[in-house]
Structure formats: structure tokens, C-alpha cells
Design an enzyme around this catalytic site. Structure first.
Site, PDB file in Angstrom:
ATOM      1  N   LYS A  86       0.742  -1.227  -0.044  1.00 42.85           N
ATOM      2  CA  LYS A  86       0.007  -0.035   0.016  1.00 42.85           C
ATOM      3  C   LYS A  86       0.960   1.145   0.076  1.00 42.85           C
ATOM      4  O   LYS A  86       0.486   2.411  -0.297  1.00 42.85           O
ATOM      5  CB  LYS A  86      -0.905   0.044   1.189  1.00 42.85           C
ATOM      6  CG  LYS A  86      -1.794  -1.193   1.621  1.00 42.85           C
ATOM      7  CD  LYS A  86      -2.990  -1.338   0.168  1.00 42.85           C
ATOM      8  CE  LYS A  86      -4.066  -2.169   0.482  1.00 42.85           C
ATOM      9  NZ  LYS A  86      -3.592  -3.635   0.631  1.00 42.85           N
TER      10      LYS A  86
HETATM   11  C1  LIG Z   1      -4.283  -4.616   0.143  1.00 39.62           C
HETATM   12  C2  LIG Z   1      -3.448  -5.940   0.156  1.00 39.62           C
HETATM   13  C3  LIG Z   1      -3.844  -6.997  -0.899  1.00 39.62           C
HETATM   14  C4  LIG Z   1      -4.960  -6.707  -1.755  1.00 39.62           C
HETATM   15  O1  LIG Z   1      -4.724  -6.035  -2.818  1.00 39.62           O
HETATM   16  P1  LIG Z   1      -5.870  -5.336  -3.595  1.00 39.62           P
HETATM   17  O2  LIG Z   1      -5.233  -4.130  -4.434  1.00 39.62           O
HETATM   18  O3  LIG Z   1      -6.818  -4.885  -2.649  1.00 39.62           O
HETATM   19  O4  LIG Z   1      -6.353  -6.207  -4.359  1.00 39.62           O
HETATM   20  C5  LIG Z   1      -3.062  -8.022  -0.833  1.00 39.62           C
HETATM   21  N1  LIG Z   1      -1.972  -8.172   0.111  1.00 39.62           N
HETATM   22  C6  LIG Z   1      -1.633  -7.196   1.087  1.00 39.62           C
HETATM   23  C7  LIG Z   1      -0.541  -7.270   1.982  1.00 39.62           C
HETATM   24  C8  LIG Z   1      -2.409  -5.998   0.825  1.00 39.62           C
HETATM   25  O5  LIG Z   1      -2.089  -5.275   2.115  1.00 39.62           O
END
Ligand SMILES: *Cc1c(COP(=O)(O)O)cnc(C)c1O
Length: 496
Positions: A112
């Protein structure tokens, strides 16, 4: 060429990129999409010589056409700096014919950070460009990682406040500790007695609440979103798919034009959609392998064309993917419906009212580049252990889901093209699940002792993000019912 943005549920009205970033979600409940996906009109060879920041600029400038070069470069340089613990920003680690794309070297050790370290700058720049006088209130629902990454990005950014809602019993201990110890006078964290979908639905509802918007405006506030429904989150993520491709070229792993696959552990469908956008821009990606945990709505959808959220919500060891309503899928649905907002609106109405929708066979044709599968809890743990024994490399639980699904894909399709596997979190974020997967003897160890042990067995130094929370005091302890989210927001903003 100017790119404008329209709603997936709209009447065709268009706004600029900066306006779309400011608004987050459209008034009609739809998501903003570019009116066409710009082509990356620059040679891949030239790109391969560039740094991460330079590539990010080439990608983002094609989408955010109302930002000046100076504005965008400033946002990029402030975001991708020494907050990341490696100069490359996104290391690519070769394992077999796959490359682990480590997206977790930012300040909160989850992918993120790739988008949320830049969003605050994009948003404040957009506010200035559009002469916004109100203070911007970021509302965010989190399944664990977005909340912390968004707060880290927005903490003490003038002209903003950020309120994060997370499922009280649905995140890892490290994730929770990271959030409730967050510093910054403009940060607020609220635990919800419900799951992530409850939090996300609550946030979307507040965005669509016209009365609330008016009350806010009177008090000098307006909402925006740091969730991946915001196009300002999605576009920065396209950059690393372009980066990965050209760096594999530069390293001689692939030749220009060779197709590679992308394997993505998926929740809200933002990350994998960014990969799809990279392909639409002209980067030679082949298949998009969508990996789910036991909340396998997307697997079922890719198999049957029916999206059905009517099922039990399962808490897994990959909590950031514990999601039954993948918001960004709407952007793909809209696209495979031929950019038909009426058709999309109809399907989304079915989703709200019946909890499911069925796409047409023609639309299913448009999903051919996607492959879905899932990993059970047991398979995820086995993958972590086996991968460690074979490679002395510790995967986090989310990445392990992707690795397991990639194995299934290879068994089934015998596709020998190289693959980039998105590694979305550091194993240090999920130490308990990761360590007990490797060896049951770790079951009784306490969280920080586990981190020390992980450092010992993996040889990867404990990240700063973990050291910081070891002793940090808890600063946030609000817990509320999902139904009371608007009330909590008003209390925080002192609007009666
Ligand atoms: C948010 C997240 C995901 C999922 O990603 P999306 O873009 O919502 O599909 C997968 N793994 C981790 C560690 C995340 O923080």
C-alpha cells in the site's frame, strides 16, 4: 493528449484528473475511470535505463494530464525517497522462472505504501489547483494495511485530517499495533465491530450522503478517499508493472516484446487492475493470475461469470485479502461491458440488492486474459514452509497465496513464460502466521520474540516499522458499531 475521467455509473460527464483525485468516488456511487487508457509512447529500451522515479513520472504523466511536469515530479520525489529502505524501491528477486516483486520496502512494509506515499501529495496539489478552501477529511476503510499506510502518508499534512476504520477482530496483531500507535494530530483510528466489508460499505455510504456533505461543507470540510477506489491510488501502481518489465529486459532475463505473466494476491482488485492497465498502455503482459484466499469470490467469478457475495466471510491468515466485495472489479466490469455505464449500473444494483450479478457471455470474452484460483489456509502454510526450506526465503501469507496459485496455474496450463509475482507484504507484518507455518514450535512465542527469531532464520534485518512499534504507546482506542460510523465522524470533526 488530455485524459479526462468519467464515472463507471455516470452519464458521460467528464472531469480532470485532479478533480477525480479530490472527489475519490463519484456522486452517483461509481468509480472514476480514464476516458481512454493512454499509450506509453516511449520506447521500452529507453525506459529500461530509467530509475523508479523516472518511470513513475512517465506513467503518471500519461494519466494525470492536468498536473504540470514540475508538480508531478515534486510529488514523485517526495514520495519515493529514503522512506523506502532500498534505492531500487522495488527489488525483483529471481526464484525459478518467477520474479518476486518486493513491493514492501516502504514505511509500513506493505505494498500500500507504493501508492499511499504519493497520494497525499497528489491530493494536496489537486486541492491547490482547484482552489479548494475546505479542509480535506480522508475517510478510509482498511482490511489492515491501507489504514496504516494512509496515516503514515497523511500524518501532519496541513489541510487534511484522516479517519481510519478497521475491523476490530479482523487484522493481525502487528497491523493493529501499527495503527493504534499512529502519531500525528490529524489522525484518527476507529475499530469497527464488524468485518472489512461493513467498514467499506459504511465509508461508501458516507460518501454518498448528501446531507452529511452539506453539514461538512458548513463546517469547512470535505471528504476524500484514500482507498483504492481513488484513481490517485491506482495509477501510481501501474508504474511498478512497467518498471518490472523493463528491468527484466535490462537484466537480460527477457527480450523486448516477450510476454510475461503477472501473479497478484488479490483483495479489492486494485493491484491486479494496475497490471491490466500496464498492458493496455502497451507493456507486453500475458496473463493476469488472480490469487485469492478462502474468500474465493473472484475465483468463482472467473469460472462462472457470476459474482456472488452471498457466503460466509472467512477470517484467514491473509487478512488484507479477506474481502467479499472487490471494489475495483467494477472498473473492469465497466470496461468489458464496452464502457457501458448503464449496463454496469444495472449489475452493481444487483450486487447491492441481491448480493450477486451475472455478466453476459460477451463480457466473459473480455476476461480471457485473467485466470483465477485460490489457496486454502493449509496450502498457504505449506507453501510458506516449503518455499523457505527450498529457498531460505520467507514469504508473507499473502505472497504465499500467490505462489501457491501460480503453482496451480503452471500445473494446469503449462505456460512457461516468466512471471512477476507481486509480493505485497513483508513477512514481519504477519510473524505469527509465518513462523508457525515454518515450525509449530513457535506457537507459544510472543510477537516480538517471533520477529527476533524471523530475523535469525531469514537473515533479513527487522524493518524499522517493527522496531518502532515495539515500545510505542497506544494513542487510539475508539471502538464503534458499523452503523454508528457517521456519528463517530461528526464527533471527531466536532460537528453536532
Ligand atoms: C491490500 C493488500 C492486498 C490486496 O490488494 P488489492 O489491491 O486490494 O487487491 C494483498 N496483500 C496485501 C498485503 C495487502 O495489503
Amino acid at each position: 493528449m488530455q485524459i479526462l475521467y468519467k464515472s463507471t455509473r455516470g452519464n458521460g460527464d467528464k472531469i480532470t484528473a485532479s478533480q477525480a483525485i479530490l472527489k475519490g468516488l463519484s456522486d452517483d456511487g461509481g468509480l472514476f475511470v480514464p476516458d481512454n487508457i493512454p499509450k506509453l509512447d516511449i520506447d521500452l529500451e529507453t525506459l529500461s535505463k530509467m530509475t523508479y522515479q523516472e518511470i513513475a513520472y512517465e506513467v503518471m504523466s500519461r494519466f494525470f494530464t492536468d498536473f504540470t511536469e514540475e508538480e508531478l515530479k515534486e510529488c514523485i520525489n517526495k514520495a519515493y525517497d529514503s522512506k523506502f529502505d532500498t534505492k531500487e524501491i522495488v527489488p525483483l528477486v529471481k526464484k525459478g522462472n518467477a520474479f518476486i516483486m518486493e513491493l514492501f520496502h516502504g514505511p509500513t512494509i506493505a505494498f500500500k505504501d507504493m501508492a499511499l506515499s504519493i497520494l497525499p501529495y497528489l491530493l494536496t496539489t489537486a486541492a491547490k489547483k482547484n482552489h479548494v478552501k475546505n479542509e480535506i477529511v480522508i475517510l478510509t476503510a482498511t482490511s489492515g494495511d491501507t489504514g496504516k499506510a494512509a496515516m503514515a502518508g497523511f500524518a501532519d499534512v496541513p489541510g487534511t485530517k484522516i479517519i481510519v476504520f478497521y475491523p476490530k477482530n479482523g487484522v493481525s496483531p502487528v497491523q493493529e499495533k501499527q495503527m493504534v500507535t499512529q502519531k500525528g494530530d490529524n489522525t484518527y483510528v476507529v475499530g469497527i465491530t464488524g468485518n472489512f466489508d461493513d467498514a467499506q460499505t459504511g465509508v461508501k455510504r458516507m460518501f454518498n450522503d448528501k446531507e452529511l456533505a452539506q453539514e461538512l461543507a458548513q463546517a469547512g470540510y470535505q471528504f476524500s478517499s484514500a482507498n483504492s477506489i481513488n484513481i490517485g491510488r491506482l495509477v501510481p501502481q501501474v508504474a511498478y508493472y512497467v518498471y518490472a518489465y523493463v528491468k527484466l529486459m535490462e537484466r537480460g532475463e527477457i527480450r523486448k516484446g516477450d510476454e510475461i505473466n503477472a501473479v497478484v494476491p488479490t483483495g479489492n482488485f486494485g493491484n491486479i487492475l494496475a497490471a491490466y492497465y500496464a498492458k493496455q498502455m502497451g507493456v507486453p503482459y500475458g496473463k493476469f493470475i488472480c490469487a485469492s484466499n478462502e474468500n474465493k469470490v473472484l475465483f468463482d467469478f472467473f469460472r462462472t461469470g457470476c459474482y456472488d457475495r452471498n457466503r460466509e466471510f472467512i477470517l484467514t491468515s491473509s487478512p488484507s485479502m479477506d474481502i467479499l466485495i472487490s471494489s475495483n472489479l467494477e472498473r473492469l466490469i465497466y470496461r468489458v461491458a464496452g464502457d457501458d455505464s448503464e449496463k454496469n449500473k444495472e449489475l452493481m444494483k444487483d450486487l447491492t440488492e441481491k448480493g450477486s450479478y451475472q455478466i453476459t457471455p460477451e463480457m466473459e470474452e473480455g476476461l480471457k486474459e485473467f485466470y483465477g484460483n485460490y489457496a486454502t489456509e493449509e496450502e498457504t502454510a505449506d507453501t510458506i514452509r516449503e518455499f523457505f526450506e527450498k529457498n531460505q526465503y520467507v514469504l508473507d501469507t499473502h505472497t504465499a497465496v500467490a505462489v501457491d496459485v501460480y503453482r496451480k496455474y503452471m500445473d494446469e496450463k503449462k505456460d512457461s513464460r516468466p512471471a512477476v509475482i507481486a509480493s505485497t507484504a513483508s513477512p514481519y507484518k504477519f510473524t505469527r502466521s509465518v513462523m508457525t507455518a515454518i515450525d509449530k514450535k513457535y506457537e507459544d512465542m510472543e510477537d516480538f520474540a517471533l520477529a527476533d527469531e524471523l530475523e535469525r532464520i531469514s537473515g533479513v534485518k527487522i524493518p524499522k516499522a517493527i522496531e518502532e512499534i515495539r515500545t510505542a504507546p497506544v494513542r487510539h482506542n475508539t471502538v464503534a458499531e458499523a452503523a454508528d460510523m457517521p456519528k463517530v465522524v461528526k464527533e471527531i470533526l466536532q460537528i453536532s
